[in-house]
Write a protein that holds these residues in place. Structure first.
Motif, PDB file in Angstrom:
ATOM      1  N   ALA A  34      18.943   2.550   3.356  1.00  0.00           N
ATOM      2  CA  ALA A  34      18.035   1.355   2.881  1.00  0.00           C
ATOM      3  C   ALA A  34      17.728   0.108   3.976  1.00  0.00           C
ATOM      4  O   ALA A  34      16.577  -0.092   4.281  1.00  0.00           O
ATOM      5  CB  ALA A  34      18.606   0.958   1.623  1.00  0.00           C
ATOM      6  N   SER A  35      18.882  -0.157   4.552  1.00  0.00           N
ATOM      7  CA  SER A  35      18.738  -1.359   5.627  1.00  0.00           C
ATOM      8  C   SER A  35      17.825  -0.745   6.762  1.00  0.00           C
ATOM      9  O   SER A  35      16.955  -1.450   7.561  1.00  0.00           O
ATOM     10  CB  SER A  35      20.234  -1.567   5.997  1.00  0.00           C
ATOM     11  N   GLU A  36      18.151   0.628   7.085  1.00  0.00           N
ATOM     12  CA  GLU A  36      17.168   1.137   8.365  1.00  0.00           C
ATOM     13  C   GLU A  36      15.885   1.200   7.987  1.00  0.00           C
ATOM     14  O   GLU A  36      14.901   0.712   8.714  1.00  0.00           O
ATOM     15  CB  GLU A  36      17.532   2.574   8.619  1.00  0.00           C
ATOM     16  N   LEU A  37      15.597   1.589   6.710  1.00  0.00           N
ATOM     17  CA  LEU A  37      13.998   1.582   6.305  1.00  0.00           C
ATOM     18  C   LEU A  37      13.391   0.044   6.174  1.00  0.00           C
ATOM     19  O   LEU A  37      12.310  -0.156   6.521  1.00  0.00           O
ATOM     20  CB  LEU A  37      14.026   2.250   4.889  1.00  0.00           C
ATOM     21  N   LEU A  38      14.207  -0.898   5.757  1.00  0.00           N
ATOM     22  CA  LEU A  38      13.792  -2.027   5.764  1.00  0.00           C
ATOM     23  C   LEU A  38      13.172  -2.725   7.272  1.00  0.00           C
ATOM     24  O   LEU A  38      12.403  -3.551   7.438  1.00  0.00           O
ATOM     25  CB  LEU A  38      14.694  -3.072   5.003  1.00  0.00           C
ATOM     26  N   GLN A  39      13.893  -2.003   8.526  1.00  0.00           N
ATOM     27  CA  GLN A  39      13.643  -2.574   9.535  1.00  0.00           C
ATOM     28  C   GLN A  39      12.513  -1.584  10.305  1.00  0.00           C
ATOM     29  O   GLN A  39      12.523  -1.804  11.588  1.00  0.00           O
ATOM     30  CB  GLN A  39      15.073  -2.578  10.343  1.00  0.00           C
ATOM     31  N   MET A  40      12.002  -0.779   9.546  1.00  0.00           N
ATOM     32  CA  MET A  40      11.028   0.137  10.469  1.00  0.00           C
ATOM     33  C   MET A  40       9.830  -0.641  10.776  1.00  0.00           C
ATOM     34  O   MET A  40       9.525  -1.779  10.417  1.00  0.00           O
ATOM     35  CB  MET A  40      10.549   1.012   9.108  1.00  0.00           C
ATOM     36  N   ASP A  41       9.122  -0.194  11.658  1.00  0.00           N
ATOM     37  CA  ASP A  41       7.911  -0.660  12.118  1.00  0.00           C
ATOM     38  C   ASP A  41       7.083  -1.048  11.029  1.00  0.00           C
ATOM     39  O   ASP A  41       6.882  -0.337   9.932  1.00  0.00           O
ATOM     40  CB  ASP A  41       7.141   0.297  13.056  1.00  0.00           C
ATOM     41  N   ASN A  42       6.494  -2.313  11.021  1.00  0.00           N
ATOM     42  CA  ASN A  42       5.560  -2.545  10.153  1.00  0.00           C
ATOM     43  C   ASN A  42       4.385  -1.514   9.826  1.00  0.00           C
ATOM     44  O   ASN A  42       3.885  -1.610   8.609  1.00  0.00           O
ATOM     45  CB  ASN A  42       4.548  -3.906  10.419  1.00  0.00           C
ATOM     46  N   SER A  43       3.732  -0.634  10.733  1.00  0.00           N
ATOM     47  CA  SER A  43       2.854   0.235  10.467  1.00  0.00           C
ATOM     48  C   SER A  43       3.362   1.120   9.349  1.00  0.00           C
ATOM     49  O   SER A  43       2.603   1.931   8.987  1.00  0.00           O
ATOM     50  CB  SER A  43       2.403   0.613  11.575  1.00  0.00           C
ATOM     51  N   LEU A  44       4.474   1.436   9.335  1.00  0.00           N
ATOM     52  CA  LEU A  44       5.091   2.394   8.366  1.00  0.00           C
ATOM     53  C   LEU A  44       5.350   1.684   6.799  1.00  0.00           C
ATOM     54  O   LEU A  44       5.499   2.604   6.064  1.00  0.00           O
ATOM     55  CB  LEU A  44       6.145   3.102   8.939  1.00  0.00           C
ATOM     56  N   GLN A  45       5.487   0.459   7.004  1.00  0.00           N
ATOM     57  CA  GLN A  45       5.887   0.095   5.713  1.00  0.00           C
ATOM     58  C   GLN A  45       5.160   0.164   4.495  1.00  0.00           C
ATOM     59  O   GLN A  45       5.574   0.436   3.288  1.00  0.00           O
ATOM     60  CB  GLN A  45       6.152  -1.574   5.952  1.00  0.00           C
ATOM     61  N   LYS A  46       3.666   0.282   4.506  1.00  0.00           N
ATOM     62  CA  LYS A  46       2.975   0.570   3.502  1.00  0.00           C
ATOM     63  C   LYS A  46       3.338   1.877   2.702  1.00  0.00           C
ATOM     64  O   LYS A  46       3.124   2.049   1.643  1.00  0.00           O
ATOM     65  CB  LYS A  46       1.545   0.457   3.828  1.00  0.00           C
ATOM     66  N   GLY A  47       3.151   2.969   3.809  1.00  0.00           N
ATOM     67  CA  GLY A  47       3.549   4.290   3.290  1.00  0.00           C
ATOM     68  C   GLY A  47       4.970   4.306   2.622  1.00  0.00           C
ATOM     69  O   GLY A  47       5.047   5.231   1.534  1.00  0.00           O
ATOM     70  N   PHE A  48       5.807   3.583   3.132  1.00  0.00           N
ATOM     71  CA  PHE A  48       7.105   3.852   2.544  1.00  0.00           C
ATOM     72  C   PHE A  48       7.294   2.940   1.121  1.00  0.00           C
ATOM     73  O   PHE A  48       7.629   3.575   0.196  1.00  0.00           O
ATOM     74  CB  PHE A  48       8.237   2.988   3.339  1.00  0.00           C
ATOM     75  N   ARG A  49       6.314   1.973   0.947  1.00  0.00           N
ATOM     76  CA  ARG A  49       6.285   1.227  -0.469  1.00  0.00           C
ATOM     77  C   ARG A  49       5.651   2.106  -1.264  1.00  0.00           C
ATOM     78  O   ARG A  49       6.096   2.220  -2.531  1.00  0.00           O
ATOM     79  CB  ARG A  49       5.622  -0.181  -0.244  1.00  0.00           C
ATOM     80  N   CYS A  50       4.705   2.813  -0.841  1.00  0.00           N
ATOM     81  CA  CYS A  50       3.881   3.919  -1.897  1.00  0.00           C
ATOM     82  C   CYS A  50       4.962   4.728  -2.127  1.00  0.00           C
ATOM     83  O   CYS A  50       4.878   5.241  -3.604  1.00  0.00           O
ATOM     84  CB  CYS A  50       2.864   4.337  -1.042  1.00  0.00           C
ATOM     85  N   TRP A  51       5.669   5.419  -1.338  1.00  0.00           N
ATOM     86  CA  TRP A  51       6.897   6.188  -1.643  1.00  0.00           C
ATOM     87  C   TRP A  51       7.767   5.886  -2.723  1.00  0.00           C
ATOM     88  O   TRP A  51       8.175   6.584  -3.653  1.00  0.00           O
ATOM     89  CB  TRP A  51       7.319   6.783  -0.511  1.00  0.00           C
ATOM     90  N   LEU A  52       7.973   4.529  -2.480  1.00  0.00           N
ATOM     91  CA  LEU A  52       9.174   4.080  -3.609  1.00  0.00           C
ATOM     92  C   LEU A  52       8.438   3.816  -5.101  1.00  0.00           C
ATOM     93  O   LEU A  52       9.122   4.096  -5.878  1.00  0.00           O
ATOM     94  CB  LEU A  52       9.408   2.643  -3.084  1.00  0.00           C
ATOM     95  N   VAL A  53       7.204   3.579  -4.930  1.00  0.00           N
ATOM     96  CA  VAL A  53       6.496   3.280  -6.260  1.00  0.00           C
ATOM     97  C   VAL A  53       6.159   4.679  -6.883  1.00  0.00           C
ATOM     98  O   VAL A  53       6.529   4.914  -8.147  1.00  0.00           O
ATOM     99  CB  VAL A  53       5.211   2.657  -6.191  1.00  0.00           C
ATOM    100  N   SER A  54       5.508   5.790  -6.112  1.00  0.00           N
ATOM    101  CA  SER A  54       5.164   6.767  -6.798  1.00  0.00           C
ATOM    102  C   SER A  54       5.340   8.318  -6.175  1.00  0.00           C
ATOM    103  O   SER A  54       4.910   9.223  -6.737  1.00  0.00           O
ATOM    104  CB  SER A  54       3.502   6.768  -6.808  1.00  0.00           C
ATOM    105  N   GLU A  55       6.214   8.042  -5.065  1.00  0.00           N
ATOM    106  CA  GLU A  55       6.857   9.253  -4.467  1.00  0.00           C
ATOM    107  C   GLU A  55       5.664   9.945  -3.742  1.00  0.00           C
ATOM    108  O   GLU A  55       5.804  11.306  -3.164  1.00  0.00           O
ATOM    109  CB  GLU A  55       7.613  10.242  -5.488  1.00  0.00           C
ATOM    110  N   GLU A  56       4.371   9.124  -3.361  1.00  0.00           N
ATOM    111  CA  GLU A  56       3.438   9.767  -2.764  1.00  0.00           C
ATOM    112  C   GLU A  56       3.522   9.627  -1.311  1.00  0.00           C
ATOM    113  O   GLU A  56       4.174   8.718  -0.795  1.00  0.00           O
ATOM    114  CB  GLU A  56       2.105   8.925  -3.193  1.00  0.00           C
ATOM    115  N   GLU A  57       3.703  10.586  -0.401  1.00  0.00           N
ATOM    116  CA  GLU A  57       3.853  10.562   0.920  1.00  0.00           C
ATOM    117  C   GLU A  57       2.672  10.438   1.804  1.00  0.00           C
ATOM    118  O   GLU A  57       1.806  11.325   1.695  1.00  0.00           O
ATOM    119  CB  GLU A  57       4.563  11.925   1.297  1.00  0.00           C
ATOM    120  N   THR A  58       2.823   9.521   2.577  1.00  0.00           N
ATOM    121  CA  THR A  58       1.647   9.221   3.560  1.00  0.00           C
ATOM    122  C   THR A  58       1.954   9.921   4.964  1.00  0.00           C
ATOM    123  O   THR A  58       3.180   9.612   5.224  1.00  0.00           O
ATOM    124  CB  THR A  58       1.550   7.524   3.860  1.00  0.00           C
TER     125      THR A  58
END
Length: 92
Positions: free
Chosen positions: A22-46
Motif C-alpha cells: 500500500a505504501s509503495e503504491l501511494l508513492q508511484m509515479d503520478n502518471s500511474l495513479q489514475k489507473g491505480f485509482r480506477c482499479w481500486l474502485v472497479s478492478e478495471e485495469e489500465t
C-alpha cells in the motif's frame, strides 16, 4: 492508506503484504495513479507501456497481480536501466 490496505486484503493479499505494498503504491509515479485509482474502485485495469514493456504482458509473463505489475512499471519509470536488466533476467 488504510482503505487501500483493506481493498488489497479483500482481493487476496495477506495483511502483511497489503501493508507493505500500500505504501509503495501511494508513492508511484503520478502518471500511474489514475489507473491505480480506477482499479481500486472497479478492478478495471489500465494498460501502460514504458521502455517497451507493456504492463499486461509483464503481468501475464511473470504471473503478477495488477498492483505488482504497476509497481514494476513504476520501477521502469524511476530506474529504467536497473529494471530492464532485472526484467530481462526474469525479475529477480
Amino acid at each position: 492508506m488504510e482503505e487501500i490496505k483493506n481493498i488489497l486484503i479483500s482481493r487476496g493479499y495477506t495483511e502483511k503484504q497489503a501493508l507493505a505494498i500500500a505504501s509503495e503504491l501511494l508513492q508511484m509515479d503520478n502518471s500511474l495513479q489514475k489507473g491505480f485509482r480506477c482499479w481500486l474502485v472497479s478492478e478495471e485495469e489500465t494498460d501502460y507501456i514504458v521502455e517497451g514493456f507493456k504492463l499486461s504482458e509483464l503481468k501475464h509473463k511473470f504471473d503478477l497481480t495488477y498492483p505488482a505489475a504497476l509497481l514494476t512499471i513504476d520501477w521502469l519509470i524511476k530506474e529504467p536501466e536497473r529494471a530492464i536488466k532485472s526484467i530481462n533476467r526474469g525479475i529477480k
